[in-house]
Design a protein around this motif. Structure first.
Motif, short mmCIF file in Angstrom:
data_model
loop_
_atom_site.label_atom_id
_atom_site.label_comp_id
_atom_site.label_asym_id
_atom_site.label_seq_id
_atom_site.Cartn_x
_atom_site.Cartn_y
_atom_site.Cartn_z
N HIS A 160 5.39 8.02 3.93
CA HIS A 160 5.69 6.85 3.12
C HIS A 160 5.25 7.10 1.70
CE1 HIS A 160 1.40 5.99 3.32
NE2 HIS A 160 1.46 6.09 4.63
N ARG A 206 3.18 -12.59 -6.02
CA ARG A 206 3.06 -11.14 -5.83
C ARG A 206 3.59 -10.39 -7.06
NH1 ARG A 206 3.65 -8.48 -0.82
NH2 ARG A 206 3.15 -10.48 0.13
N ARG A 242 2.68 5.18 -7.81
CA ARG A 242 3.38 5.23 -6.53
C ARG A 242 4.30 6.44 -6.56
NH1 ARG A 242 3.89 -0.07 -8.65
NH2 ARG A 242 2.75 -1.67 -7.48
N LEU A 254 7.30 2.42 2.68
CA LEU A 254 8.16 1.90 1.63
C LEU A 254 8.64 3.05 0.75
CD1 LEU A 254 5.95 -1.13 0.55
CD2 LEU A 254 7.87 -1.15 2.14
N VAL A 287 7.62 -3.86 -6.03
CA VAL A 287 6.90 -5.02 -5.49
C VAL A 287 7.80 -5.82 -4.56
CG1 VAL A 287 5.75 -7.19 -6.07
CG2 VAL A 287 5.33 -5.15 -7.45
N LEU A 344 3.64 0.47 5.85
CA LEU A 344 3.48 1.08 4.53
C LEU A 344 4.63 2.02 4.20
CD1 LEU A 344 -0.34 1.93 4.60
CD2 LEU A 344 0.77 -0.02 3.53
N GLU A 347 9.94 -4.67 -2.66
CA GLU A 347 10.00 -3.95 -1.39
C GLU A 347 8.90 -4.40 -0.44
OE1 GLU A 347 12.02 -1.08 -0.25
OE2 GLU A 347 13.36 -1.98 -1.72
N THR A 348 7.80 -4.95 -0.96
CA THR A 348 6.69 -5.35 -0.12
C THR A 348 6.86 -6.76 0.45
OG1 THR A 348 5.35 -6.32 -1.92
CG2 THR A 348 5.17 -3.94 -1.56
N ARG A 406 12.00 -12.20 -0.14
CA ARG A 406 12.77 -11.52 -1.19
C ARG A 406 14.03 -12.29 -1.53
NH1 ARG A 406 13.53 -4.99 -1.55
NH2 ARG A 406 14.60 -4.92 -3.56
N GLN A 464 1.40 -7.96 -9.58
CA GLN A 464 1.57 -6.52 -9.44
C GLN A 464 2.67 -5.91 -10.30
OE1 GLN A 464 1.67 -5.17 -5.33
NE2 GLN A 464 0.65 -7.02 -4.64
N THR A 509 8.72 -9.89 2.55
CA THR A 509 9.53 -10.02 3.75
C THR A 509 10.97 -10.27 3.31
OG1 THR A 509 9.32 -12.42 3.92
CG2 THR A 509 7.58 -11.08 4.97
N GLU A 523 13.66 -3.40 8.22
CA GLU A 523 12.34 -3.79 8.73
C GLU A 523 12.19 -3.41 10.20
OE1 GLU A 523 11.21 -8.07 8.89
OE2 GLU A 523 9.75 -7.49 7.35
#
Length: 294
Positions: free
Chosen positions: A216, A161, A206, A83, A115, A81, A117-118, A124, A165, A120, A74
Protein backbone atom coordinates in the motif's frame (compact mmCIF):
# COMPACT_ATOMS: atom_id res chain seq x y z
CA UNK A 1 -33.08 15.70 -36.01
CA UNK A 2 -34.32 12.41 -34.59
CA UNK A 3 -34.58 11.64 -30.87
CA UNK A 4 -31.28 9.75 -30.76
CA UNK A 5 -29.35 12.66 -32.28
CA UNK A 6 -31.06 15.11 -29.94
CA UNK A 7 -30.16 12.94 -26.91
CA UNK A 8 -26.55 12.64 -28.08
CA UNK A 9 -26.21 16.41 -28.39
CA UNK A 10 -27.70 17.00 -24.95
CA UNK A 11 -25.33 14.43 -23.43
CA UNK A 12 -22.28 16.00 -25.07
CA UNK A 13 -23.28 19.32 -23.52
CA UNK A 14 -22.91 17.70 -20.09
CA UNK A 15 -19.95 15.37 -20.77
CA UNK A 16 -17.26 17.65 -19.32
CA UNK A 17 -19.23 18.22 -16.12
CA UNK A 18 -19.85 14.49 -15.72
CA UNK A 19 -16.16 13.74 -16.23
CA UNK A 20 -15.25 16.30 -13.55
CA UNK A 21 -17.69 14.74 -11.09
CA UNK A 22 -16.38 11.24 -11.82
CA UNK A 23 -12.69 12.20 -11.50
CA UNK A 24 -13.29 13.79 -8.10
CA UNK A 25 -15.32 10.80 -6.99
CA UNK A 26 -12.80 8.21 -8.19
CA UNK A 27 -9.39 9.88 -8.50
CA UNK A 28 -8.83 7.84 -11.66
CA UNK A 29 -8.95 9.24 -15.18
CA UNK A 30 -9.66 5.88 -16.83
CA UNK A 31 -12.37 4.93 -14.31
CA UNK A 32 -13.91 8.39 -14.66
CA UNK A 33 -14.10 7.96 -18.43
CA UNK A 34 -15.65 4.51 -17.93
CA UNK A 35 -18.24 6.00 -15.56
CA UNK A 36 -19.17 8.67 -18.10
CA UNK A 37 -19.52 6.03 -20.81
CA UNK A 38 -21.70 3.91 -18.53
CA UNK A 39 -23.85 6.98 -17.88
CA UNK A 40 -24.34 7.45 -21.62
CA UNK A 41 -25.39 3.81 -22.00
CA UNK A 42 -27.93 4.20 -19.21
CA UNK A 43 -29.26 7.39 -20.76
CA UNK A 44 -29.62 5.76 -24.19
CA UNK A 45 -31.72 2.98 -22.67
CA UNK A 46 -33.82 5.12 -20.34
CA UNK A 47 -37.18 6.76 -20.86
CA UNK A 48 -36.31 10.40 -20.21
CA UNK A 49 -39.54 11.89 -21.49
CA UNK A 50 -40.56 13.05 -18.03
CA UNK A 51 -37.09 14.29 -16.99
CA UNK A 52 -37.24 18.07 -16.50
CA UNK A 53 -33.60 18.62 -15.51
CA UNK A 54 -31.42 16.38 -17.68
CA UNK A 55 -28.18 17.75 -16.19
CA UNK A 56 -29.30 16.88 -12.67
CA UNK A 57 -30.50 13.45 -13.82
CA UNK A 58 -27.12 12.71 -15.45
CA UNK A 59 -25.21 13.90 -12.38
CA UNK A 60 -27.25 11.53 -10.23
CA UNK A 61 -26.59 8.63 -12.60
CA UNK A 62 -22.83 9.19 -12.84
CA UNK A 63 -22.65 9.60 -9.05
CA UNK A 64 -24.42 6.25 -8.55
CA UNK A 65 -22.05 4.59 -11.03
CA UNK A 66 -19.07 6.01 -9.14
CA UNK A 67 -20.52 4.95 -5.81
CA UNK A 68 -20.76 1.37 -7.07
CA UNK A 69 -17.13 1.54 -8.21
CA UNK A 70 -16.01 2.84 -4.82
CA UNK A 71 -17.91 0.11 -2.99
CA UNK A 72 -16.40 -2.52 -5.28
CA UNK A 73 -12.92 -1.18 -4.49
CA UNK A 74 -13.65 -1.34 -0.78
CA UNK A 75 -14.74 -4.97 -1.01
CA UNK A 76 -11.56 -5.90 -2.91
CA UNK A 77 -9.27 -4.08 -0.51
CA UNK A 78 -7.57 -6.57 1.79
CA UNK A 79 -5.94 -3.94 3.99
CA UNK A 80 -7.68 -0.70 5.09
CA UNK A 81 -4.35 1.08 4.47
CA UNK A 82 -4.21 -0.23 0.92
CA UNK A 83 -4.71 3.18 -0.67
CA UNK A 84 -3.14 4.44 -3.88
CA UNK A 85 -2.03 7.87 -4.98
CA UNK A 86 -4.73 9.08 -7.41
CA UNK A 87 -4.01 9.60 -11.11
CA UNK A 88 -2.02 12.81 -11.59
CA UNK A 89 -2.97 15.38 -14.22
CA UNK A 90 0.34 16.50 -15.74
CA UNK A 91 0.78 19.78 -17.60
CA UNK A 92 3.59 21.99 -18.82
CA UNK A 93 4.87 24.46 -16.26
CA UNK A 94 3.61 27.38 -18.36
CA UNK A 95 -0.03 26.38 -18.01
CA UNK A 96 -2.66 23.69 -17.67
CA UNK A 97 -3.79 21.96 -20.84
CA UNK A 98 -7.27 23.33 -21.76
CA UNK A 99 -8.59 19.76 -21.80
CA UNK A 100 -7.72 19.46 -18.11
CA UNK A 101 -8.80 22.89 -16.85
CA UNK A 102 -12.24 21.74 -15.76
CA UNK A 103 -10.84 18.69 -13.97
CA UNK A 104 -8.54 20.89 -11.91
CA UNK A 105 -10.86 23.77 -11.06
CA UNK A 106 -11.09 24.67 -7.37
CA UNK A 107 -7.52 23.51 -6.62
CA UNK A 108 -8.25 19.80 -6.80
CA UNK A 109 -4.71 18.67 -6.04
CA UNK A 110 -3.40 15.18 -5.39
CA UNK A 111 -3.29 15.87 -1.65
CA UNK A 112 -7.03 16.57 -1.63
CA UNK A 113 -7.80 13.51 -3.75
CA UNK A 114 -5.57 11.42 -1.48
CA UNK A 115 -7.61 12.49 1.55
CA UNK A 116 -10.81 11.66 -0.31
CA UNK A 117 -9.41 8.14 -0.78
CA UNK A 118 -9.59 7.70 3.02
CA UNK A 119 -13.33 8.46 3.19
CA UNK A 120 -16.01 5.82 3.04
CA UNK A 121 -17.88 5.67 -0.29
CA UNK A 122 -20.93 7.36 1.25
CA UNK A 123 -18.83 10.11 2.88
CA UNK A 124 -17.02 10.78 -0.37
CA UNK A 125 -20.21 10.99 -2.40
CA UNK A 126 -21.91 13.30 0.10
CA UNK A 127 -18.88 15.60 0.42
CA UNK A 128 -18.04 15.76 -3.30
CA UNK A 129 -21.60 16.29 -4.51
CA UNK A 130 -22.57 18.82 -1.86
CA UNK A 131 -19.38 20.78 -1.20
CA UNK A 132 -17.96 20.73 -4.72
CA UNK A 133 -21.11 20.72 -6.86
CA UNK A 134 -23.78 22.19 -4.54
CA UNK A 135 -26.12 19.20 -4.89
CA UNK A 136 -28.79 19.44 -2.13
CA UNK A 137 -28.75 16.81 0.60
CA UNK A 138 -32.35 15.97 -0.30
CA UNK A 139 -31.06 14.69 -3.66
CA UNK A 140 -27.97 13.01 -2.21
CA UNK A 141 -29.85 11.06 0.48
CA UNK A 142 -31.63 8.58 -1.84
CA UNK A 143 -28.34 7.70 -3.59
CA UNK A 144 -26.85 6.40 -0.34
CA UNK A 145 -30.16 5.23 1.17
CA UNK A 146 -29.89 7.64 4.09
CA UNK A 147 -31.91 10.57 5.36
CA UNK A 148 -30.94 14.13 4.34
CA UNK A 149 -29.76 14.71 7.91
CA UNK A 150 -27.52 11.64 7.74
CA UNK A 151 -26.16 12.77 4.37
CA UNK A 152 -25.35 16.14 5.90
CA UNK A 153 -23.42 14.43 8.71
CA UNK A 154 -21.45 12.34 6.22
CA UNK A 155 -20.46 15.44 4.24
CA UNK A 156 -19.47 17.18 7.47
CA UNK A 157 -17.14 14.29 8.39
CA UNK A 158 -15.51 14.50 4.98
CA UNK A 159 -15.18 18.27 5.29
CA UNK A 160 -13.39 17.99 8.65
CA UNK A 161 -10.98 15.41 7.24
CA UNK A 162 -10.18 17.58 4.24
CA UNK A 163 -9.65 20.71 6.31
CA UNK A 164 -7.32 18.87 8.65
CA UNK A 165 -5.26 16.99 6.08
CA UNK A 166 -5.47 18.87 2.75
CA UNK A 167 -4.81 22.59 3.23
CA UNK A 168 -5.23 24.83 0.21
CA UNK A 169 -1.99 25.54 -1.69
CA UNK A 170 -0.53 29.02 -2.05
CA UNK A 171 -2.11 30.64 -5.14
CA UNK A 172 1.25 32.02 -6.37
CA UNK A 173 2.74 29.37 -8.68
CA UNK A 174 6.06 31.25 -8.87
CA UNK A 175 6.40 31.07 -5.09
CA UNK A 176 5.42 27.40 -5.14
CA UNK A 177 8.15 26.69 -7.70
CA UNK A 178 10.77 28.56 -5.64
CA UNK A 179 10.00 26.37 -2.63
CA UNK A 180 10.08 23.13 -4.66
CA UNK A 181 13.36 24.17 -6.29
CA UNK A 182 14.82 24.89 -2.85
CA UNK A 183 13.74 21.41 -1.76
CA UNK A 184 15.56 19.73 -4.63
CA UNK A 185 18.63 21.95 -4.25
CA UNK A 186 18.89 20.98 -0.60
CA UNK A 187 18.40 17.30 -1.45
CA UNK A 188 21.06 17.50 -4.18
CA UNK A 189 23.55 19.16 -1.81
CA UNK A 190 22.75 16.78 1.04
CA UNK A 191 21.84 19.79 3.22
CA UNK A 192 19.63 18.31 5.93
CA UNK A 193 19.00 21.59 7.75
CA UNK A 194 17.95 23.34 4.52
CA UNK A 195 15.51 20.50 3.83
CA UNK A 196 13.97 20.79 7.28
CA UNK A 197 13.70 24.57 6.82
CA UNK A 198 11.59 24.24 3.65
CA UNK A 199 9.26 21.60 5.15
CA UNK A 200 6.29 22.25 7.42
CA UNK A 201 6.83 20.62 10.83
CA UNK A 202 3.86 18.30 10.18
CA UNK A 203 4.62 17.61 6.50
CA UNK A 204 3.30 14.30 5.13
CA UNK A 205 4.96 12.25 2.38
CA UNK A 206 2.85 9.63 0.63
CA UNK A 207 4.65 7.36 -1.80
CA UNK A 208 2.94 4.80 -4.03
CA UNK A 209 5.48 2.34 -5.44
CA UNK A 210 2.93 -0.18 -6.66
CA UNK A 211 2.33 -3.79 -5.68
CA UNK A 212 5.87 -4.80 -6.63
CA UNK A 213 7.37 -2.46 -4.03
CA UNK A 214 4.77 -2.25 -1.27
CA UNK A 215 1.30 -3.50 -0.50
CA UNK A 216 0.00 0.00 0.00
CA UNK A 217 0.98 3.64 -0.11
CA UNK A 218 3.81 4.34 2.33
CA UNK A 219 3.08 7.35 4.53
CA UNK A 220 5.66 9.15 6.67
CA UNK A 221 5.28 12.46 8.48
CA UNK A 222 7.28 15.08 10.31
CA UNK A 223 9.90 17.44 8.88
CA UNK A 224 12.97 15.57 10.09
CA UNK A 225 11.68 12.15 9.04
CA UNK A 226 10.66 13.40 5.60
CA UNK A 227 13.97 15.27 5.24
CA UNK A 228 15.88 12.03 5.90
CA UNK A 229 13.89 10.33 3.17
CA UNK A 230 14.31 13.32 0.86
CA UNK A 231 18.08 13.07 0.98
CA UNK A 232 17.70 10.02 -1.28
CA UNK A 233 16.04 12.28 -3.87
CA UNK A 234 19.32 14.09 -4.44
CA UNK A 235 20.47 11.59 -7.03
CA UNK A 236 17.24 12.20 -8.94
CA UNK A 237 17.72 15.97 -9.18
CA UNK A 238 19.41 15.89 -12.63
CA UNK A 239 16.39 13.98 -14.00
CA UNK A 240 13.66 16.09 -12.36
CA UNK A 241 11.69 18.06 -14.92
CA UNK A 242 9.46 20.89 -13.65
CA UNK A 243 5.78 20.39 -14.39
CA UNK A 244 2.37 21.25 -13.06
CA UNK A 245 0.85 18.31 -11.25
CA UNK A 246 -2.88 18.87 -10.80
CA UNK A 247 -2.27 22.56 -11.30
CA UNK A 248 0.46 22.93 -8.65
CA UNK A 249 4.24 22.95 -8.79
CA UNK A 250 5.72 19.48 -9.09
CA UNK A 251 8.17 17.40 -11.08
CA UNK A 252 8.31 14.44 -13.41
CA UNK A 253 11.46 12.41 -12.87
CA UNK A 254 12.50 10.66 -16.08
CA UNK A 255 15.78 9.14 -17.21
CA UNK A 256 16.53 8.18 -20.81
CA UNK A 257 12.88 8.74 -21.73
CA UNK A 258 11.61 6.43 -18.98
CA UNK A 259 9.48 7.98 -16.20
CA UNK A 260 10.69 7.05 -12.72
CA UNK A 261 8.26 9.05 -10.61
CA UNK A 262 5.79 11.90 -10.53
CA UNK A 263 5.96 14.14 -7.46
CA UNK A 264 3.28 16.61 -6.43
CA UNK A 265 3.88 19.24 -3.74
CA UNK A 266 1.43 21.25 -1.70
CA UNK A 267 3.04 24.52 -0.63
CA UNK A 268 1.20 26.56 2.00
CA UNK A 269 2.56 29.76 3.55
CA UNK A 270 5.93 29.09 1.90
CA UNK A 271 6.35 25.60 3.38
CA UNK A 272 5.81 22.17 1.87
CA UNK A 273 2.93 20.58 3.76
CA UNK A 274 2.54 17.44 1.67
CA UNK A 275 4.30 15.44 -1.03
CA UNK A 276 2.55 12.79 -3.13
CA UNK A 277 4.91 10.56 -5.10
CA UNK A 278 3.77 8.06 -7.72
CA UNK A 279 6.50 5.54 -8.53
CA UNK A 280 4.46 2.53 -9.61
CA UNK A 281 6.18 1.44 -12.88
CA UNK A 282 2.98 -0.04 -14.29
CA UNK A 283 0.94 3.12 -13.74
CA UNK A 284 3.77 5.38 -14.90
CA UNK A 285 3.85 3.58 -18.22
CA UNK A 286 0.18 4.48 -18.72
CA UNK A 287 0.76 8.23 -18.29
CA UNK A 288 0.79 10.47 -21.34
CA UNK A 289 3.92 12.60 -20.90
CA UNK A 290 3.95 13.94 -24.46
CA UNK A 291 2.43 17.13 -23.09
CA UNK A 292 5.88 17.91 -21.67
CA UNK A 293 7.68 17.48 -24.99
CA UNK A 294 9.40 20.59 -26.27
Amino acid sequence: MDEREWLTERFEEHRTHLRVVAYRMLGSVSEADDAVQDTWLRLSRADTGSVENLGGWLTTVVARVCLNTLRSRERRREDPLDLRVPDPIISRENGVDPEHEALLADSVGLALLMVLETLTPAERLAFVLHDMFAVPFEEIAPMIERSPAAARQLASRGRRRVRGQAPAPDPDLTRQREVVDAFFAAARDGDFDALVAVLHPDVVLRSDGGVARARHTVVISGARTVAEQALTFGRLSPFARPALINGSAGVVVAAHGRPLSVMAFTVTDGKIVSIEALADPERLRELDLTVLDD
